[in-house]
Design an enzyme around this catalytic site. Structure first.
Site: not given
Ligand code: PCA
Length: 216
Positions: A80, A142, A166
């Site tokens: 990110e 996240c 991610h």
């Molecule tokens: N993904 C979510 C919250 C927990 C996770 O593993 C997110 O992208 O915010």
């Protein structure tokens, strides 16, 4: 020996497992260069997750922080670029559902990742894993954890690299869920390990400011 805090999340919404938990479990205690990976799992709870990552940073005193989250529906591993000062999204595991709330009332509108995200993406693709820089971590848990870690580092530990990766679903989750693209668990682990190796080698290439100042 240096310490690298690696966090994952528990399952949430209709995702009955969270592949980040398995990746963190597998990499916990691994040595990447001179860094020991310290793995921890965070709750999908707006009331707790942000405070918990700060507590972990204070307790473990890591030299670097990398957090992992599931982005079900994505096809690539996506470091990110930034975290925004907002909380929003569906109800979390405890039923909290903030709407347009700020993460930190006095915080910046956003913080840029201090991980070498472009180099991570290049290395991942060289190693045969699909990857891209993502320009939005969303406004859910996240983003919340990424924002809190960067805000803390900004205030207390300015030279500590911190940020967020991610990942797509694992095959195991895709079979249970039925409708998400997925990667094999071993490739998720390989991809995260590559990102940590890039981070560690970038840190090793930085001039040692302590030695420089003590030599003057
Ligand atoms: N993904 C979510 C919250 C927990 C996770 O593993 C997110 O992208 O915010």
């Amino acid at each position: 020996m240096k310490k690298l805090l690696l966090t994952g999340f528990e399952p949430f919404l209709d995702f009955t497992l969270n592949p980040t938990m398995n990746v963190v479990e597998e990499l916990n205690n691994a040595m990447i260069g001179e860094y020991q990976v310290i793995g921890r799992i965070l709750p999908v709870d707006f009331a707790k997750a942000g405070g918990m990552i700060i507590d972990l940073m204070e307790e473990i005193e890591p030299e670097a922080v990398v957090s992992l989250g599931l982005a079900a529906g994505r096809f690539k591993l996506t470091p990110e670029r930034m975290a925004i000062n907002f909380k929003d999204g569906p109800a979390d595991n405890e039923g909290n559902q903030p709407v347009d709330e700020m993460v930190q009332l006095e915080g910046a509108a956003g913080y840029l990742s201090t991980l070498p995200i472009r180099k991570m993406v290049s290395r991942l693709m060289e190693e045969g894993l699909p990857a891209a820089v993502s320009n939005s971590a969303g406004a859910y848990l996240c983003n919340n954890v990424m924002y809190e870690a960067l805000h803390y580092a900004h205030i207390h530990k300015k030279d500590m690299p911190a940020g967020f990766l991610h990942m797509p679903a694992s095959h195991e989750l895709a079979i249970e869920h039925g409708n998400v693209p997925s990667w094999p668990h071993r490739d998720l682990v390989k991809g995260v390990r590559i990102c940590l190796e890039v981070l560690v080698s970038e840190e090793a290439a930085k001039p040692d400011t302590e030695n420089v100042s003590s030599a003057m």
